[in-house]
Structures are given as structure tokens and as C-alpha cells.
Scaffold this active site. Structure first.
Site, PDB file in Angstrom:
ATOM      1  N   ALA A 142       0.861  -1.138  -0.150  1.00 45.72           N
ATOM      2  CA  ALA A 142       0.103   0.245  -0.095  1.00 45.72           C
ATOM      3  C   ALA A 142       0.932   1.067  -0.077  1.00 45.72           C
ATOM      4  O   ALA A 142       1.868   1.239   0.390  1.00 45.72           O
ATOM      5  CB  ALA A 142      -0.899  -0.118   1.223  1.00 45.72           C
ATOM      6  N   MET A 143       0.257   2.375  -0.274  1.00 45.76           N
ATOM      7  CA  MET A 143       1.160   3.785  -0.358  1.00 45.76           C
ATOM      8  C   MET A 143       0.372   4.920   0.064  1.00 45.76           C
ATOM      9  O   MET A 143      -0.708   4.864  -0.340  1.00 45.76           O
ATOM     10  CB  MET A 143       1.447   3.947  -1.912  1.00 45.76           C
ATOM     11  CG  MET A 143       2.196   5.237  -2.119  1.00 45.76           C
ATOM     12  SD  MET A 143       3.665   5.253  -1.156  1.00 45.76           S
ATOM     13  CE  MET A 143       3.983   7.152  -0.894  1.00 45.76           C
ATOM     14  N   GLU A 144       0.797   5.610   0.904  1.00 43.63           N
ATOM     15  CA  GLU A 144       0.039   6.559   1.719  1.00 43.63           C
ATOM     16  C   GLU A 144      -0.049   7.724   1.045  1.00 43.63           C
ATOM     17  O   GLU A 144      -0.056   9.139   1.610  1.00 43.63           O
ATOM     18  CB  GLU A 144       1.157   6.912   3.191  1.00 43.63           C
ATOM     19  CG  GLU A 144       2.291   7.572   2.994  1.00 43.63           C
ATOM     20  CD  GLU A 144       3.382   6.663   2.640  1.00 43.63           C
ATOM     21  OE1 GLU A 144       3.327   5.606   2.160  1.00 43.63           O
ATOM     22  OE2 GLU A 144       4.549   6.936   3.067  1.00 43.63           O
ATOM     23  N   ASN A 145      -0.354   7.914  -0.404  1.00 41.47           N
ATOM     24  CA  ASN A 145      -0.427   9.278  -1.019  1.00 41.47           C
ATOM     25  C   ASN A 145      -1.502  10.067  -0.211  1.00 41.47           C
ATOM     26  O   ASN A 145      -2.670   9.569   0.331  1.00 41.47           O
ATOM     27  CB  ASN A 145      -0.958   8.991  -2.336  1.00 41.47           C
ATOM     28  CG  ASN A 145      -0.253   8.063  -3.206  1.00 41.47           C
ATOM     29  OD1 ASN A 145       0.874   8.016  -3.427  1.00 41.47           O
ATOM     30  ND2 ASN A 145      -1.049   6.750  -3.335  1.00 41.47           N
ATOM     31  N   GLU A 177      -1.103   3.033   7.063  1.00 40.59           N
ATOM     32  CA  GLU A 177      -1.248   4.275   5.727  1.00 40.59           C
ATOM     33  C   GLU A 177      -1.809   5.404   6.583  1.00 40.59           C
ATOM     34  O   GLU A 177      -1.573   6.558   6.206  1.00 40.59           O
ATOM     35  CB  GLU A 177      -1.805   3.832   4.665  1.00 40.59           C
ATOM     36  CG  GLU A 177      -1.427   2.302   3.919  1.00 40.59           C
ATOM     37  CD  GLU A 177       0.176   2.403   3.714  1.00 40.59           C
ATOM     38  OE1 GLU A 177       0.911   3.633   3.775  1.00 40.59           O
ATOM     39  OE2 GLU A 177       0.955   1.360   3.596  1.00 40.59           O
ATOM     40  N   HIS A 236       0.290   7.593   8.548  1.00 38.27           N
ATOM     41  CA  HIS A 236       1.251   8.447   7.724  1.00 38.27           C
ATOM     42  C   HIS A 236       0.538   9.679   7.239  1.00 38.27           C
ATOM     43  O   HIS A 236       1.305  10.557   6.924  1.00 38.27           O
ATOM     44  CB  HIS A 236       1.599   7.604   6.518  1.00 38.27           C
ATOM     45  CG  HIS A 236       2.845   6.633   6.472  1.00 38.27           C
ATOM     46  ND1 HIS A 236       4.081   6.900   7.080  1.00 38.27           N
ATOM     47  CD2 HIS A 236       2.871   5.236   5.942  1.00 38.27           C
ATOM     48  CE1 HIS A 236       4.787   5.842   6.969  1.00 38.27           C
ATOM     49  NE2 HIS A 236       4.126   4.842   6.036  1.00 38.27           N
TER      50      HIS A 236
HETATM   51  N1  BES Z   1       5.432   3.831   1.969  1.00 38.40           N
HETATM   52  C1  BES Z   1       5.094   2.439   1.856  1.00 38.40           C
HETATM   53  C2  BES Z   1       5.060   1.997   0.532  1.00 38.40           C
HETATM   54  C3  BES Z   1       6.312   1.924  -0.072  1.00 38.40           C
HETATM   55  C4  BES Z   1       7.204   0.708   0.021  1.00 38.40           C
HETATM   56  C5  BES Z   1       6.737   2.650  -1.187  1.00 38.40           C
HETATM   57  C6  BES Z   1       8.433   0.584  -0.513  1.00 38.40           C
HETATM   58  C7  BES Z   1       7.921   2.624  -1.897  1.00 38.40           C
HETATM   59  C8  BES Z   1       8.716   1.510  -1.608  1.00 38.40           C
HETATM   60  C9  BES Z   1       3.877   2.132   2.736  1.00 38.40           C
HETATM   61  O1  BES Z   1       3.413   3.044   3.729  1.00 38.40           O
HETATM   62  C10 BES Z   1       4.057   0.795   3.520  1.00 38.40           C
HETATM   63  O2  BES Z   1       4.835   0.812   4.450  1.00 38.40           O
HETATM   64  N2  BES Z   1       3.539  -0.062   2.964  1.00 38.40           N
HETATM   65  C11 BES Z   1       3.900  -1.354   3.224  1.00 38.40           C
HETATM   66  C12 BES Z   1       2.725  -1.986   3.939  1.00 38.40           C
HETATM   67  C13 BES Z   1       2.803  -1.558   5.561  1.00 38.40           C
HETATM   68  C14 BES Z   1       1.420  -2.229   6.292  1.00 38.40           C
HETATM   69  C15 BES Z   1       3.855  -2.358   6.219  1.00 38.40           C
HETATM   70  C16 BES Z   1       4.060  -2.249   2.158  1.00 38.40           C
HETATM   71  O3  BES Z   1       3.907  -1.988   0.971  1.00 38.40           O
HETATM   72  O4  BES Z   1       4.638  -3.256   2.211  1.00 38.40           O
HETATM   73 ZN    ZN Z   2       4.784   2.867   5.599  1.00 40.10          ZN
END
Ligand code: BES
Ligand code: ZN
Length: 917
Positions: A344-347, A380, A383
Site C-alpha cells: 500500500a502507499m500513503e499518497n 497508511e 502516515h
Molecule cells: N510507503 C510505503 C510504501 C512503499 C514501500 C513505497 C516501498 C515505496 C517503496 C507504505 O507506507 C508501506 O510501508 N507499505 C507497506 C505495508 C505496510 C502495512 C507495512 C508495504 O507496502 O509493504
Molecule cells: Zn509505511
């Protein structure tokens, strides 16, 4: 090793439920690697080093990866038009234009702005137009070119820009709307027999520059005015709310132009846009914030978004309270995408998810899937404040952003699911973060949490920051900090920090400052040292301590814990002073009288392992066996994990560690069982081709029998599921371990469930919780018929959670040609989605029969898997990224394992034989 594999299968699924996403390719490699190390180590090492990004030698500003401090962006006006039909060249493209208003801070005749893979229109032979604001005349553009290595559009001017004055820079461009999961990209899926195409973005960390020219650094915050042009049949979304929608005619076609409200001041990596024909469900929260969940029409119609919608409000409310700051935006969109690189991505205002991380189907999803959703959503949304409202200045501090969200995700999730709290839901952090971090942090190839700003420059170095240390060690040390400051002080400092830096950026020590102030202002909180002093010991040096308590004389000592005690550490960790905190958590004095035991690190809130003198270990073991409940659940799990790992490091005898599993006959709680399972699984994998395997099977069979019986009774012979949240996880362990070790009746039971489904493919009566395990057992025990049935069901699956269960279970077959064919399928995105290819190879590689096949396959298709790397967190350009570290870790772990095995195989075999009779 069909048997051990059932376990690892389940484990793998469960392990992915929480925490940072695993580098599955590397997991696959690391497993396969165990077998092939001696033959191929050199070859792999070459790949690693040759793929590291070169360091530029030139001193020109455009050869440096970091932007100069001469210009500061204020506003962007970006218009983009993704064309969702193929052009005459067989390509998908987007077109657009952008103007950025920036202020000059220091006199300069050079504009550097990030732009990568964009085709810019020329104006009088230049790539851009420059205008002065407020009557200022802009200098003429002398030359422009692309500096491809550093991703700059370089604009040399005839004269200087003036400090304090503002300018507009205008560009028009076209880019490829590739299916590469980065920047502005496209995703395809089938609905009602028709192929659908959507356009989506993933900007973090350095891909916004692929969508429009921008000052692509987190501290370069600006306001974004976004406009999207799209087919009238589709809907456009972005960070802000849509404020205007009008139809226009461009070159004879009718299109819709959607304008969005200007965003708040924010970083480029949080920008997002989506064009799709998705639909949504919504609610408004008490303050009028619009909350929407978006997904494929079918998924929304089937109610798959309902669960996410129901938890979003409570989670937002929780964080508003926790941070003591209102949700900063006017709406919150969350969207589930069929192709997505990470979880997932926190846009900001438009959070994007993999389908499995957002969609829940009451009939198809397991309890574990639900837990995954609530924790990812919580992560997310955390964030939205920590990371988005206040952003770490540079990627070297990424650990604080991700570690923080990985810690508080448990708090938000716990609030949204209060009934799961029976056995402290939040305690699962010790499985999914603490122990996971310990595993990599006890290698010499680990690194400190915090990196110096100058050490992180290239996209590859930035990408390497997204690793287990940042996420899980980050989460674990922040939990420790919060617990010793008390949650109240922690939250107070946090909220002051957010208020102070809102819409701006900070460095980690700013947070320490605010926490220190909060502690100083609270009576009753006495710290032995400053927050800076305490925390810097944990974040500036790598590794973790093992604290040894000698209850005979009361001595407490510590040293750097390394799995391979003879390994050479290049980055020396002193670990002189962490004991300050350690001893606080331990409660001195440590000297005890006869019969009493000492248990250190209550609730495993400290980031260290504990070892004791043998007599204390003996007393703890007998306590476990006589009445284990006196010892808190988390500590039962930690005792086990510490004992096994301290034994792997040859500090204590392995038989002592094995003895911590004897009490499992009476254990009914999830966290200790899961910790045991991981450690036993390590043994299963280590011994799966030796005579130890049989003896170990017999022992584990004996240990799990009572648990299997317990759940049989509790669930009226497996016809119901237990009511407790984590009990449902324990039930899965009982089933997989019992079937895996051949407990009487188990395999017949599960096979009969699967057969019933095969006979009536439209009614699957297997409970979603148990499906992963049951599918895996049935496919492992069956042949081509079972496999093909599973494959067909996978093709038909409309719920992502169900598809993952089948996709992982298909890797359980013991038939080599089926496994080989399955490996081949990963090369065809129409069979296995790109986002799922590496995890599928990983599943196959964790099957003992699949290991050598996967190894050959990975070598033969190295280019496809690593150079295209479209499904990985890094791209070809960013080199091996976090893979580099993972590979080094795999090599080190393997070396340690080989040494350890030579010394310990015999005693382990003898112990299992004596204990299984
Ligand atoms: N900011 C990340 C997504 C991300 C990860 C973007 C790597 C670019 C490179 C997001 O907040 C995140 O951490 N997502 C996790 C899920 C979370 C519940 C641990 C993911 O994508 O694994
Ligand atoms: Zn994250």
C-alpha cells in the site's frame, strides 16, 4: 519435505500478514541458496557488485544526485491526459503540461529540475519556457538538455535568477504509460469478459519525475493544482477533492476535464492520480470529512469494500486523538488496485492498495486477511500525519517514517477491532517486528537504523532504505521508547512535534527534542539520561545486545549478539551502555535465592535478547512445564525465541533450547506457538534431507497432538471456528502442524474437504481460515488432477484473498513437472500477474522438491527476473536495491548455518530420538 512444508506455507502466509513486505525473490534465493552456496557464491557476488550504481566523479551540479539549495518550488499546475488506448506505435502514452512556480533563494543561472523518461516538447529549440513573476523579467534560456544519470532536465540561463523573486517554468511532455508499476503507469484486468485498462501512480520514492518535471525531493514541498483529462466514461481521482468536471472536445473527441482542489503544501512523492471506471462506497465522518473506498465495480458490488469503510473512521478518529491533531484534509480516498508493487502507499488523501490489503469478502477471506487489512489501513492512515503532514527531510531518516507507522499501526488497528484484544492483539508486534528485526540485526551484514544524509543519494541507495531494519527494528525501538516514556508522554511529545513542523519537514533529532520536552514537563517521569542519549545508542549503532543475567551472583552483562560468533564485524558496535535501559527493564537485583527464577525483559519491550545462567534456565523450564501461565504470554514466546537463537549462536546448548518446546503440550496461545513454529521450521528446513527429519517429525507430532485434539473439541470436530481472534490463528497451526507431521486422521479429514469441493466446484465449504492449509495438503498429496483443479479455481477467482491462497497452495505439489510448469507460468503476466511473479517463485522455492527447480529456473531467467524487475521494489535502473543487502544476509546466514550444523547435528538427533518415544 511435504510435511515441514505445510507449516512453512502457512507460516509464509501468516508472516506476510503483517509488517514490511518481504523480498520474496531473495527469500527464494536464500532458501535455494543453502543448497547451492559452494557452487555459486562467487557468481552471485559478482552480480551484486556489478549492479551497484556508479558514483559520479564530476563536480558539476547536474552530476550530483541532490538538488542545489538555490530554488524552492511553491506551486505546480499539472494537467495530465492518460490515453487508455494503444497508439499507432502499439504504445500506451500520457500527455501533459506543467508549470511550476518557484522562488529563487540564491543567485543562480542554472535550473535543475527532475525529469525522467519524459519526452519534452521543444519551444524555440528549448525544452521549457521561463517567465518572471510580479514584473520581473526572466533571463533567456541558453541551453537545455537531459542529464539522464541524475534524472535532471538542465536549463542554463543567459543571466541570473534573482534571490527573493519568483518565476514560472512551463513544460509540455509525453511519457509512456507502461505497465511497470512505477510513476504514472497502467494496469489491466478482466471484467465481464472484457479487458479494462486503468491509469495509476506510484511516486515513492523517486518516480514523480517520471510523471511530470518536478523538484523531486521530500523537503521540496509545494501546493499542487492538478487537472486530469479522461474519457467521459471514467472517473478521475487525485489527492484533493474534485471541484470541477466539464466536457470538452479535443481533436474531435469528447473528453472530460476534472479539476481538483489545490492540495496542501506537500512532497512530490505523495502525489497521486487515478483514472478508472471503478466505483465506490462512502460515508462522512463527524467533521464532514468524506471517506470513500474505491475498487473494481464487481468487487464493490460484492461488498468487498465494506470492511475497509467500516474501520477507516474509527482509525482516523483514533489517530486524531492520539496525535491531538485533526485530519488535515477534506477527504480520504482509498483505492484497491489490481497491479501494485508494494502492499500500500500513503499518497495524501488518495491511499493506494493492493487488492488483498483493502478488500475483504465475508465468505472468502480468512481472519488473517482481515487482520492484514486493518493493520495496513492503520499503517497508511498513520502516515497521513506522521510522514505526510510532517515529512522527514531526507530518505536517510526513512526508518523513522516507516518504523513509526509500523509501530502505531498496531494501536490504530487495536482501536478499530477492540474485541480482538483478548490476548493483547498488539503483542503480535513481537512476532512480526521484534523477532523479525532480531533475525537480520544479528548478522554482521546489518547496519545502523540511522544513516547520514550524505550516505544516501542515488535512487538505488534510497530504495535500499525500505528494508526490515527500517520497518521492524524502527517499530521495535519506538515501541520501547514509548513504553519507557509512557504512552502519555510519547503521544504528548509527538503532538507537539507535529504542530511545530506541520506542512514542513524535520530530522529525527527534532522528535527526540519534543519527546524530551514532554518528559521534562511531566511529573513522575524520570529518565536516567536524555532521550537523545538513550535513543542514539539504539539507532546509531547496528545490532542488538544479548544481556546475560547470572542469578548466582547478581551480575548483569551484555555484548553484541551475533548469530555467528566468529564472524568479523566491520561496523563495530560497542553496546557498552544499552544496559542502562536494559537494567531498567530488568528490575534489579538479579540475585535470587533457591528455587526462585528471574525473568528479564517483561513483555519483550526491550530490544535485546536475554540469556541466563544454567540454573535459572532450569528453573524457568520447570516453571514452564509445571504452570506456564505464570509467565506472561509474550515472554513465553520470547523465552523460546531467545533460547533457540542464543543456541544458534553457540552460547548455550541446543538441547536446552529444544527443551523450551516441551511445555507446548500445554500451550494454547498463538504467540508462543507461532514463535515455536518458526524456530522448529528453521530446523525442518535445516534437516529436511537428513535422518534427523524423521525423529523431529515424531517429536513435533507428539507435541501438537493435544492442540489438535483441543481444537477438534472446541470446534465440534472442525465444523466451526473458535471465537477468539488469535485462537483462529492457533487453530490453523494445529491443523497444519498435525497434518504435516502425520497426526492420525488429519490428512484424511482435510483431503475429504478438498474432494468434496472438487465434486462440487460451485460450493466451497472449507472455512476461509483453513483454506491455505487444506489446499496445500490436498495438492501435496494429490497429482495433476488436484493441481489442475486448483489452477482452474485460481483463474476463476474474483476475490484477491482467495487467489493468493490458491496461488501459494499450487506450489505445494510434490510432482516435479507440475512445479516446473508452474515456474514457467511466472514468465507470462496473463497467467501470473507481474506483481505476483516473485512471490510465486518464492513459494515454489520453499518446497523441498521445488528448491533445485526454482534455482535452475532463476538462473536461466535471471535477466527477466532481475533486469526487468518490474515486479520488484527496485527497477533495473536502481540496481539491485535492497536485494543487495538481502543477498549478503543470505550468504552470511548460510555460512553460519553450515558451521553450526557440523557441530550440532548429532546432539539434535539424539535429543529428538529420546524425546519422541
Ligand atoms: N510507503 C510505503 C510504501 C512503499 C514501500 C513505497 C516501498 C515505496 C517503496 C507504505 O507506507 C508501506 O510501508 N507499505 C507497506 C505495508 C505496510 C502495512 C507495512 C508495504 O507496502 O509493504
Ligand atoms: Zn509505511
Amino acid at each position: 519435505m511435504a510435511k515441514g512444508y505445510y507449516i512453512s506455507k502457512n507460516m509464509a502466509t501468516a508472516a506476510m500478514v503483517l509488517g514490511a513486505i518481504a523480498l520474496l525473490t531473495i527469500i527464494a534465493l536464500s532458501i535455494v541458496y543453502n543448497r547451492e552456496k559452494s557452487k555459486n557464491a562467487a557468481k552471485l557476488m559478482n552480480v551484486t557488485t556489478s549492479m551497484l550504481a556508479p558514483t559520479p566523479t564530476s563536480n558539476e551540479l547536474w552530476d550530483k544526485y541532490r538538488l542545489p539549495d538555490t530554488l524552492a518550488p511553491q506551486h505546480y499546475n499539472v494537467t495530465l491526459w492518460p490515453h487508455l488506448v494503444m497508439d499507432a506505435n502499439g504504445m500506451y502514452v500520457f500527455t501533459g503540461n506543467s508549470s511550476v512556480m518557484f522562488t529563487c533563494l540564491k543567485k543562480t543561472d542554472l535550473i535543475l529540475i527532475h525529469s525522467n523518461k519524459l519526452n519534452l516538447t521543444l519551444f524555440n529549440g528549448r525544452h521549457a519556457k521561463l517567465m518572471g513573476l510580479d514584473g520581473v523579467t526572466a533571463p533567456a534560456i541558453k541551453t537545455t538538455w537531459f542529464q539522464t544519470e541524475t534524472h535532471y532536465l538542465v536549463i542554463k540561463l543567459n543571466g541570473n535568477l534573482k534571490p527573493g523573486k519568483s518565476y514560472w517554468l512551463y513544460t509540455e511532455f509525453r511519457g509512456e504509460l507502461a505497465d511497470d508499476l512505477e510513476g504514472f503507469y497502467r494496469s489491466e484486468y478482466m471484467e465481464d469478459g472484457r479487458k479494462k485498462i486503468i491509469a495509476i501512480t506510484q511516486m515513492q520514492a523517486t518516480y514523480a519525475r517520471k510523471a511530470f518535471p518536478c523538484f523531486d525531493e521530500p523537503a521540496m514541498k509545494a501546493v499542487f493544482h492538478i487537472t486530469l483529462i479522461h474519457d467521459p466514461e471514467t472517473i478521475a481521482l487525485s489527492n484533493g477533492q474534485e471541484i470541477k468536471k466539464e466536457n470538452l472536445n479535443i481533436d474531435g473527441i469528447t473528453v472530460t476535464r476534472t479539476t481538483f482542489e489545490p492540495t496542501k503544501k506537500m512532497s512530490t512523492y505523495l502525489v497521486a492520480f487515478v483514472v478508472s471506471d471503478f466505483t465506490y462506497i462512502n460515508t462522512k465522518d463527524k467533521k464532514g470529512v468524506l471517506v470513500r473506498i474505491w475498487a473494481r465495480k464487481k468487487a464493490i458490488e460484492e461488498g468487498q469494500g465494506n470492511y475497509a469503510l467500516s474501520i477507516t473512521q474509527p482509525i482516523l478518529e483514533f489517530f486524531e486523538k492520539y496525535y491531538n491533531t485533526s485530519y488535515p484534509l477534506s477527504k480520504s480516498d482509498q483505492i484497491a488496485l489490481p497491479d501494485f508493487k508494494s502492499g500500500a502507499m500513503e499518497n495524501w488523501g488518495l491511499v493506494t492498495y493492493r487488492e488483498t490489503a483493502l478488500l475483504y469478502d465475508a465468505h472468502m477471506s480468512a481472519n488473517g486477511n482481515k487482520q492484514r487489512i486493518v493493520t495496513v489501513v492503520s499503517h497508511e492512515l498513520a502516515h497521513m500525519w506522521f510522514g505526510n503532514l510532517v515529512t522527514l527531510k531526507w530518505w536517510n531518516d526513512l526508518w523513522l517514517n516507516e518504523g513509526f507507522a509500523s509501530y502505531v499501526e498496531y494501536l490504530g488497528a487495536d482501536h478499530a477491532e477492540p474485541t480482538w484484544n483478548i490476548v493483547r492483539f498488539k503483542d503480535q508486534i513481537i512476532l512480526y517486528d521484534l523477532q523479525r528485526a532480531f533475525a537480520v540485526d544479528s548478522l554482521t551484514t546489518s547496519h545502523p537504523l540511522s544513516r547520514k544524509e550524505e550516505e544516501v543519494n542515488t535512487p538505488s541507495e534510497i530504495s535500499e532504505m525500505f528494508n526490515t531494519i527500517s520497518y521492524s527494528k524502527g517499530a521495535a525501538v519506538l515501541r520501547m521508547l514509548s513504553e519507557f516514556l509512557t504512552e502519555h508522554v510519547f503521544a504528548k511529545g509527538l503532538s507537539n512535534y507535529l504542530k511545530h513542523f506541520a506542512f514542513g519537514s524535520s530530522v529525527y533529532s527534532d522528535l527526540w527534542d519534543h519527546l524530551q520536552k514532554a518528559a521534562d514537563q511531566t511529573s513522575g517521569v524520570k529518565l536516567p539520561r536524555t532521550v537523545h542519549d538513550i535513543m542514539n545508542r539504539w539507532i546509531l549503532q547496528m545490532g542488538l545486545p544479548v544481556v546475560t543475567i547470572d542469578t548466582r551472583n547478581g551480575n548483569v552483562s551484555q555484548k553484541h549478539f551475533l548469530l555467528d560468533s566468529q564472524a568479523v564485524v566491520e561496523r563495530k558496535s560497542e553496546f557498552k551502555s544499552n544496559i542502562l535501559y536494559a537494567s531498567q527493564a530488568i528490575h534489579e537485583p538479579m540475585k535470587v535465592s533457591k528455587g526462585e527464577w528471574v525473568l528479564a525483559n517483561l513483555h519483550a519491550s526491550g530490544y535485546f535478547r536475554v540469556n541466563y545462567d544454567l540454573e535459572n534456565w532450569e528453573r524457568l523450564l520447570s516453571q514452564l512445564e509445571s504452570n506456564h501461565q505464570i509467565i506472561p504470554v509474550v515472554n513465553r514466546a520470547q523465552l523460546l525465541d531467545d533460547a533457540f537463537n542464543v543456541a544458534r549462536a553457540s552460547i548455550i546448548n541446543i538441547t536446552l533450547a529444544l527443551r523450551t518446546t516441551k511445555y507446548l503440550l500445554h500451550e494454547r496461545e498463538y504467540i508462543p506457538w507461532q514463535a515455536a513454529l518458526r524456530n522448529l521450521n528453521y530446523f525442518f528446513q535445516l534437516f529436511d534431507r537428513s535422518e534427523v527429519y524423521g525423529a523431529m517429525q515424531a517429536y513435533v507430532k507428539k507435541q501438537v497432538k493435544p492442540l489438535f485434539k483441543h481444537f477438534g473439541t472446541l470446534t465440534s470436530n472442525w465444523t466451526m471456528v473458535p471465537s477468539g481472534h488469535t485462537d483462529q490463528f492457533t487453530q490453523i497451526i494445529a491443523l497444519s502442524l498435525a497434518c504435516g507431521t502425520g497426526v492420525e486422521g488429519c490428512r484424511d479429514l482435510t483431503k475429504s474437504w478438498f474432494r468434496r469441493w472438487m465434486q462440487n466446484p460451485h460450493t466451497n465449504t472449507i472455512h476461509p481460515n483453513l483454506r491455505s492449509t487444506v489446499y496445500c495438503i490436498a495438492i501435496a498429496e494429490g497429482g495433476a488432477e488436484e493441481w489442475d483443479f486448483g489452477w482452474k479455481m485460481l483463474q476463476n477467482a474474483t476475490v484477491a484473498a482467495e487467489a493468493v491462497k490458491l496461488r501459494s497452495a499450487l506450489a505445494c505439489t510434490q510432482v516435479p513437472w507440475l512445479l516446473n510448469r508452474y515456474l514457467e507460468y511466472t514468465l507470462y503476466p496473463e497467467k501470473i500477474r507481474k506483481q505476483d511473479a516473485t512471490s510465486t517463485i518464492g513459494y515454489i522455492a520453499s518446497n523441498v522438491i521445488g528448491q533445485p527447480l526454482a534455482w535452475d529456473f532463476v538462473r536461466a531467467n535471471w535477466d527477466y527476473i532481475f533486469k526487468l524487475k518490474r515486479f520488484q521494489k527496485d527497477n533495473a535502473e536502481t540496481g539491485f536495491g535492497s536485494g543487495t543487502q538481502a543477498l549478503q544476509q543470505a550468504i552470511e546466514k548460510t555460512t553460519a548455518k553450515i558451521k553450526w550444523l557440523a557441530e550440532n547435528k548429532e546432539p539434535v538427533l539424539r535429543w529428538f530420538i529420546s524425546e519422541s518415544s
